[in-house]
Design a protein around this motif. Structure first.
Motif, mmCIF file in Angstrom:
data_model
loop_
_atom_site.group_PDB
_atom_site.id
_atom_site.type_symbol
_atom_site.label_atom_id
_atom_site.label_comp_id
_atom_site.label_asym_id
_atom_site.label_seq_id
_atom_site.Cartn_x
_atom_site.Cartn_y
_atom_site.Cartn_z
ATOM 1 N N UNK A 324 0.872 -1.194 0.000
ATOM 2 C CA UNK A 324 0.000 0.000 0.000
ATOM 3 C C UNK A 324 0.897 1.228 0.000
ATOM 4 N N UNK A 325 0.805 2.020 -1.057
ATOM 5 C CA UNK A 325 1.552 3.288 -1.055
ATOM 6 C C UNK A 325 0.902 4.245 -0.074
ATOM 7 N N UNK A 326 1.739 5.008 0.642
ATOM 8 C CA UNK A 326 1.178 6.021 1.533
ATOM 9 C C UNK A 326 0.933 7.279 0.711
ATOM 10 N N UNK A 327 -0.302 7.463 0.285
ATOM 11 C CA UNK A 327 -0.649 8.588 -0.599
ATOM 12 C C UNK A 327 -2.142 8.853 -0.489
ATOM 13 N N UNK A 328 -2.525 10.070 -0.853
ATOM 14 C CA UNK A 328 -3.952 10.377 -0.858
ATOM 15 C C UNK A 328 -4.573 9.850 -2.148
ATOM 16 N N UNK A 329 -5.870 10.040 -2.269
ATOM 17 C CA UNK A 329 -6.672 9.595 -3.412
ATOM 18 C C UNK A 329 -7.047 8.122 -3.301
ATOM 19 N N UNK A 330 -7.743 7.642 -4.302
ATOM 20 C CA UNK A 330 -8.348 6.318 -4.255
ATOM 21 C C UNK A 330 -8.780 5.927 -5.655
ATOM 22 N N UNK A 331 -9.153 4.662 -5.793
ATOM 23 C CA UNK A 331 -9.766 4.226 -7.046
ATOM 24 C C UNK A 331 -8.808 3.603 -8.035
ATOM 25 N N UNK A 332 -7.501 3.791 -7.854
ATOM 26 C CA UNK A 332 -6.532 3.251 -8.803
ATOM 27 C C UNK A 332 -6.321 1.752 -8.612
ATOM 28 N N UNK A 333 -5.632 1.157 -9.565
ATOM 29 C CA UNK A 333 -5.382 -0.283 -9.518
ATOM 30 C C UNK A 333 -4.395 -0.636 -8.409
ATOM 31 N N UNK A 334 -3.656 0.347 -7.904
ATOM 32 C CA UNK A 334 -2.712 0.080 -6.834
ATOM 33 C C UNK A 334 -3.351 0.454 -5.500
ATOM 34 N N UNK A 335 -3.120 -0.354 -4.483
ATOM 35 C CA UNK A 335 -3.708 -0.060 -3.180
ATOM 36 C C UNK A 335 -2.996 1.129 -2.537
ATOM 37 N N UNK A 336 -3.774 1.953 -1.860
ATOM 38 C CA UNK A 336 -3.231 3.126 -1.167
ATOM 39 C C UNK A 336 -3.707 3.128 0.285
ATOM 40 N N UNK A 337 -2.877 3.727 1.119
ATOM 41 C CA UNK A 337 -3.256 3.915 2.511
ATOM 42 C C UNK A 337 -2.962 5.368 2.843
ATOM 43 N N UNK A 338 -3.804 5.979 3.674
ATOM 44 C CA UNK A 338 -3.515 7.369 4.036
ATOM 45 C C UNK A 338 -3.903 7.652 5.484
ATOM 46 N N UNK A 339 -2.956 8.214 6.212
ATOM 47 C CA UNK A 339 -3.294 8.824 7.500
ATOM 48 C C UNK A 339 -4.068 10.078 7.131
ATOM 49 N N UNK A 340 -5.369 10.031 7.308
ATOM 50 C CA UNK A 340 -6.281 10.976 6.689
ATOM 51 C C UNK A 340 -6.056 12.414 7.154
ATOM 52 N N UNK A 341 -5.532 12.551 8.370
ATOM 53 C CA UNK A 341 -5.315 13.894 8.914
ATOM 54 C C UNK A 341 -4.323 14.698 8.059
ATOM 55 N N UNK A 342 -3.547 14.012 7.213
ATOM 56 C CA UNK A 342 -2.559 14.719 6.396
ATOM 57 C C UNK A 342 -3.210 15.628 5.360
ATOM 58 N N UNK A 343 -4.418 15.290 4.893
ATOM 59 C CA UNK A 343 -5.063 16.167 3.899
ATOM 60 C C UNK A 343 -6.409 16.720 4.331
ATOM 61 N N UNK A 344 -7.045 16.109 5.307
ATOM 62 C CA UNK A 344 -8.384 16.575 5.689
ATOM 63 C C UNK A 344 -8.312 17.284 7.035
ATOM 64 N N UNK A 345 -8.526 18.598 7.031
ATOM 65 C CA UNK A 345 -8.366 19.367 8.271
ATOM 66 C C UNK A 345 -9.473 19.098 9.294
ATOM 67 N N UNK A 346 -10.588 18.479 8.842
ATOM 68 C CA UNK A 346 -11.743 18.359 9.731
ATOM 69 C C UNK A 346 -11.925 16.952 10.301
ATOM 70 N N UNK A 347 -11.019 16.021 9.957
ATOM 71 C CA UNK A 347 -11.277 14.615 10.290
ATOM 72 C C UNK A 347 -10.600 14.229 11.613
ATOM 73 N N UNK A 348 -11.150 13.212 12.287
ATOM 74 C CA UNK A 348 -10.516 12.704 13.507
ATOM 75 C C UNK A 348 -9.074 12.271 13.174
ATOM 76 N N UNK A 349 -8.162 12.537 14.109
ATOM 77 C CA UNK A 349 -6.731 12.401 13.779
ATOM 78 C C UNK A 349 -6.185 10.982 13.930
ATOM 79 N N UNK A 350 -7.045 10.028 14.228
ATOM 80 C CA UNK A 350 -6.551 8.644 14.339
ATOM 81 C C UNK A 350 -7.177 7.758 13.269
#
Ligand SMILES: *Cc1c(COP(=O)(O)O)cnc(C)c1O
Length: 381
Positions: A324-350
């Motif tokens: 899983x690449x650590x990157x934002x976005x979704x939908x591609x053929x490669x799996x991605x994982x994201x610590x969501x707080x890195x791009x979303x200012x309003x989301x829970x940080x865990x």
């Protein structure tokens, strides 16, 4: 035509040359047809541009083909844009609501609504049935994203449609997280369906595009008219890439959906192995409400989220994964994982969002399990 055939053949009617693979058109401008010199003001409609484009901001061959395919796939007249965000901007511009009802959703759509609020005093209200019943009026927009970013959980579309329509308002469904054949929001009362085609339709993390589907051809024409002057048509190269992507869309989304179901099922069954790490799993497949299976009749969406116990675990978890690449976005053929707080200012940080690709499900399950086990061992030592 069924979906896999539509994806390969719905644009055959737009063939201009004998090439099997459509050419990449980079031209912005096209020679006029000297046998068809009709002033713009005297044109009855603009469909002539499907065959004889004039200028690429208005229409160009591969964008026309993409619209042919997506109009079949989405069972409605579909207008394509340079991104999901520009599609949403076009939608608010066209419908020009006085009020919009929004809840948890893609943060970019919220930011676009904020621009309308800043400039034209668009009122924003919470996405709650009671609030809609109390405040919505004719011409207002209820904006519902289901399944919702970043959790991958679903809302009851029909319930929102009933409340929305009882007030004469319009229900917009952002169906990016569950494109056909997973979900068909028309069945549950959607008035407009939008997609970020950057995600599953594009599927290769190499293009930006958006789409708006409407049942009324006249509205689609108006959207295309506006698009000429907003300058938000999909670009030439992107349209080529999107068309290439659409050919394999059905195979990809099926695999991604099946993989995700297996992964979430496994994590849910083994969650007690990681008591000091895993604090929650979110996905439509874990919801009991009967509407969820009705809506996602073709399979669950390929995004889910997990909550970890600490921010520190969230920082380390993505780095422990091999596939899983650590990157934002979704939908591609490669799996991605994201610590969501890195791009979303309003989301829970865990919160960790996971976008599942087309790799083998077992490899992905092993990878995630090992990372969770590693963090669990660290906590125990
Ligand atoms: C990505 C996304 C958008 C915005 O699309 P872009 O193509 O990035 O502009 C809108 N809605 C949802 C649900 C998304 O995931």
């Amino acid at each position: 035509m069924s979906l896999p055939t539509q994806l390969v053949h719905a644009d055959d009617k737009n063939n201009r040359v004998p090439d099997i693979v459509t050419p990449i058109n980079v031209s912005t401008t096209f020679r006029y047809d000297n046998n068809d010199l009709i002033p713009w003001a005297e044109r009855e409609d603009y469909s002539f541009m499907d065959e004889r484009p004039i200028y690429s901001r208005l229409a160009h061959p591969n964008a026309t083909r993409v619209e042919s395919v997506l109009s079949e796939v989405l069972h409605a007249e579909t207008v394509v844009y340079s991104s999901g965000c520009s599609a949403y901007f076009a939608l608010l511009t066209h419908f020009n609501p006085k009020r919009v009802f929004m809840g948890q959703c893609y943060h970019g759509c919220r930011s676009i609504a904020n621009i309308f609020t800043r400039n034209w005093k668009l009122e924003q209200h919470p996405l709650e049935i009671d609030v809609i019943l109390e405040l919505a009026q004719e011409g207002d927009i209820v904006h519902l994203e289901s399944p919702v970013n970043p959790y991958g959980t679903s809302f009851d579309i029909q319930a929102f449609a009933d409340a929305t329509h009882s007030k004469g308002a319009l229900l917009v469904i952002d169906s990016t997280f569950a494109p056909p054949p997973l979900q068909d929001a028309w069945e549950f009362g959607a008035d407009v369906i939008m997609h970020s085609a950057t995600k599953y339709f594009g599927g290769h993390s190499d293009l930006l595009a958006g789409a708006i589907a409407v049942k009324d051809k006249a509205i689609a024409e108006k959207l295309r008219d506006d698009r000429c002057y907003l300058g938000t048509n999909i670009a030439n190269l992107e349209a080529f890439l999107l068309l290439r992507s659409l050919r394999t869309f059905e195979m990809r989304i099926k695999t991604q959906s099946e993989n995700t179901f297996k992964i979430v099922e496994h994590l849910d069954a083994t969650k007690t192995y990681y008591p000091d790490v895993l604090d929650g799993i979110y996905h439509s497949s874990l919801q009991d409400d009967p509407f969820v299976k009705r809506q996602l009749k073709g399979g669950f969406g390929p995004v889910f989220a997990i909550r970890l116990k600490t921010k520190d675990q969230c920082k380390r978890f993505p780095q422990l994964l091999k596939y899983f690449h650590h990157a934002t976005s979704l939908g591609g053929i490669e799996s991605l994982v994201e610590w969501r707080a890195l791009t979303d200012p309003h989301i829970e940080q865990t919160l960790i969002r996971i976008s599942v690709g087309v790799e083998a499900a077992n490899d992905l399950i092993d990878d995630l399990s090992k990372a969770l086990q590693y963090l669990q061992d660290v906590e125990q030592s």
